[in-house]
Write an enzyme that holds these catalytic residues in place. Structure first.
Site, short mmCIF file in Angstrom:
data_model
loop_
_atom_site.label_atom_id
_atom_site.label_comp_id
_atom_site.label_asym_id
_atom_site.label_seq_id
_atom_site.Cartn_x
_atom_site.Cartn_y
_atom_site.Cartn_z
N LYS A 175 -27.51 6.37 -43.51
CA LYS A 175 -26.44 5.45 -43.87
C LYS A 175 -25.35 5.45 -42.79
O LYS A 175 -24.87 4.39 -42.37
CB LYS A 175 -25.83 5.83 -45.22
CG LYS A 175 -24.96 4.74 -45.80
CD LYS A 175 -24.25 5.19 -47.04
CE LYS A 175 -22.99 5.95 -46.67
NZ LYS A 175 -22.19 6.38 -47.80
N ASP A 193 -25.03 1.88 -49.67
CA ASP A 193 -24.23 2.88 -50.39
C ASP A 193 -24.41 2.62 -51.88
O ASP A 193 -25.23 1.80 -52.29
CB ASP A 193 -22.75 2.80 -49.96
CG ASP A 193 -22.10 1.52 -50.47
OD1 ASP A 193 -22.81 0.61 -50.95
OD2 ASP A 193 -20.85 1.43 -50.42
#
Ligand code: SF4
Length: 265
Positions: A175, A193
């Site tokens: 991420k 997320d």
């Protein structure tokens, strides 16, 4: 009488002379058939699960992102930063923390440490003082110092431009790499997320059991012209409209297209 006893002994002797197993063997008794009602029900094949919702057509996907673009042509991430290095640090600090909380800490931190070299000079102990309001700050401080060191040693003090290189830095995962590649270098990556994961699944735009599945599906379906900002549109949509507990369907831009069966409009 004596004859009877002899016969009896002979019988016993013949049984003793048999091998053990055979001696123990009992005559087979045919098992009684159970009444029908007592038998377990015959297994039937589970019916195939119905698709939860109609898949999105390419035209619908395009429509969603055209609406997002019209409403907010230049969406911005909310993590404050000054350069790729401070962006990287902010993202590492933001794991399991809110952007607002990270910003409160980094506003002062980045005034004194906005390069890997300055971060090393600041040192782990003083760094901890700046970020102690953020969850897991001890581990994060250790990672930020270690990644600053690695940037200097292996990358000439610059934040690298490939996913593998960014992921090799302490505290940086997929991420983090996606956010940095997208925001610092304009790559068409999709950082998933908690908000993007929820929106992808709830709307059925990109259903997936893991963030990676959602990421790959979003990358597959979103037309390239929207990819630069798609990550921010989806985050902002999840953060301010499609809220986890009480989604604001009544003001949602895409409520006519959303497939969530529990939407309130
Ligand atoms: S209609 Fe409701 S559930 Fe669907 S995307 Fe909009 S806010 Fe989320």
């Amino acid at each position: 009488m004596a004859k009877i006893i002899r016969v009896q002994r002979a019988k016993t002797a013949s049984v003793r002379s048999l091998p053990k197993k055979a001696a123990k063997a009992k005559p087979k008794v045919k098992a009684k058939a159970k009444p029908k009602s007592a038998r377990p029900a015959k297994r039937t094949k589970a019916p195939k699960r119905k698709a939860l919702s109609k898949p999105w057509t390419p035209a619908e996907v395009r429509e969603v992102f055209e609406r997002f673009r019209k409403a907010n042509p230049e969406p911005r991430g909310e993590l404050e930063h000054l350069n790729p290095f401070t962006l990287l640090v902010a993202v590492v600090l933001s794991a399991q923390a809110t952007d607002a909380g990270v910003n409160r800490a980094t506003r002062e931190l980045f005034k004194v440490a906005d390069t890997p070299q300055k971060m090393l000079e600041l040192g782990e102990e003083r760094l901890r003082d700046y970020i102690r309001t953020i969850g897991l700050y001890r581990t994060k401080a250790r990672n930020v110092i270690a990644l600053s060191q690695k940037l200097i040693t292996d990358f000439g003090g610059e934040v690298p431009r490939t996913r593998a290189e960014i992921e090799s830095l302490p505290g940086a995962g997929r991420k983090t790499a996606n956010v940095v590649l997208n925001m610092a270098y304009g790559e068409h990556t999709m950082a998933v997320d908690t908000h993007v994961f929820r929106v992808g699944n709830r709307t059925a735009l990109a259903p997936g059991k893991t963030p990676l599945e959602v990421e790959l599906e979003l990358e597959r379906i979103i037309p390239p012209e929207f990819m630069l900002h798609a990550h921010h549109w989806l985050i902002l949509h999840g953060r301010y409209t499609c809220l986890a507990r009480r989604p604001r369907c009544e003001v949602c831009l895409i409520n006519d297209l959303c497939r969530w069966p529990e939407k309130t409009v």
